[in-house]
Write an enzyme that holds these catalytic residues in place. Sequence first.
Site, short mmCIF file in Angstrom:
data_model
loop_
_atom_site.label_atom_id
_atom_site.label_comp_id
_atom_site.label_asym_id
_atom_site.label_seq_id
_atom_site.Cartn_x
_atom_site.Cartn_y
_atom_site.Cartn_z
N LYS A 22 -102.77 2.82 28.31
CA LYS A 22 -103.93 1.97 28.58
C LYS A 22 -103.95 1.72 30.08
CE LYS A 22 -102.41 0.76 24.27
NZ LYS A 22 -101.09 1.11 23.73
N LYS A 82 -95.72 -5.47 24.57
CA LYS A 82 -94.57 -4.57 24.72
C LYS A 82 -93.90 -4.94 26.04
CE LYS A 82 -98.12 -1.89 22.76
NZ LYS A 82 -97.72 -1.55 21.48
N ASP A 111 -82.22 -10.97 32.82
CA ASP A 111 -81.44 -11.64 33.89
C ASP A 111 -82.26 -12.21 35.03
OD1 ASP A 111 -79.22 -10.95 32.45
OD2 ASP A 111 -78.56 -9.36 33.79
#
Length: 484
Positions: free
Chosen positions: A227, A404, A409
């Site tokens: 996309k 997604k 960290d």
Amino acid sequence: MIAFLKSNIWIIIIAINYVLVISAATTILFKNINPTKTLSYILVLVVFPFLGLIVYYFFGQEYRKNKIFNRKNVLNEKVVQKLGNEFRLSPSQLHKLDVFLDSKMKMVKLMNNNKNTPVTLKNELLIVKNGKEKFKLLFEDLRNAEHHIHLEYYILKDDHIGKELIDIICEKALQGVEVRLTFDDVGSKISFKTKRQLKKSGVEFYAFMPVLFPNFTGKMNYRNHRKIAIIDGKIGYIGGINVSDCYVNYKNGTSYWRDTHLRIVGEALKPLQVHFLMTWDFVSNSSCDISSELFPDVHVDTTKAVQIVASGPDTDWANIMEAMLVAINTANDYVYVTTPYFIPNDEIVTALQIAAKSGVDVRMLIPKSSDSWMAKHATNSYLERLLEAQVKVYRYTKGFIHAKTMVVDDLFSTIGTSNLDHRSFNINFEINALIYNEETSLELKDHFLTDLEDSEELSLERWMDRPKYNKLKESYARLWSPLL
């Protein structure tokens, strides 16, 4: 003779089936692909007469570079080489990045070995939450386009939101803006009326690998899941949001759709443009002129390191999967993953287990309700192994979560099109932005924690107590997982 054939017709048909099965199984064995996938295909061929051959015919044949994709990557190599040289970091820049990223530099170096994945430093990034926000921004950027608009989508429908987008790009094309549009022929649904409108307005458009007979065989397996939107080579979009009404929650009473996209301004637009143009060369079977207007210099003061990473059947390596593996394996404090489909390979499962068992806070957010029965139960079949390793698994209950993303960290994050499943890692064309920036990572982390408020956490005891009927469905779906 005819009487013999009539009386033994089914025996003859079954015999022909298994002659073809033996031929197909031999072909699969000689490919030396993943043993699990090999056994899955052979099992389907043997256990399901005729159906197994159909499944293999449409999904199992391996075309990759040497056949279907031998035209892809025909973009002028000088352009790609020039781009890599332009963004090659100086020793001082590399040292500064090394000090900041520490162990995450392994990922930068890994991706830098791919000539189409330079690390870019000067970028402005905006995390876009959900479809309404994305299309509000995108439509404004499209209306302000002056030179070109490049769009590449897995799903493009001419429903309410799709018609609005199509009307805008047709208007811009009539104004003299170069508009190039490519959409996946399996994922998209566009009427002949809309195609006539696009053509009449001067929009260049092509479907990615059309599935019309007689070229249907094997093409269900290689879809363009990307996309991408690029405006004037200065503004770009990448992420999980396609062009369809479900992504903007237009329909009352339907499930709420939660998604994430990324708006980019800066140097990362040049690698993103290269990937679009390589796809365009493939779908149009002709390259467009590589002009300076396609790769303008965008002056940005903000320093946010970004790598645009693509993978698919045409790449030598599973780039996105490798990036995710390195991110998980080098995590010190936490790994937060959001994925709508979790049908992983053993490498990803093992990496998540090892990270969690070594004290890293590993959390995974998946939807409770899915848009695919098979994918839902295949995903569920992997959860027990994660829970046993102290991975915290959450299921989104507000609706369907399609984002997604991964954040690690407070230093690394990724937003893109790739799910944590076999299809994204090995079959479909995918693209992700790898982001090395504390501010962006903290913002994405905050989005993840907010989503957990609309989720339920699974416990190992509760999960193991689920009905045996559900376990049976999961086991059945798991058999098909390498093929999903």
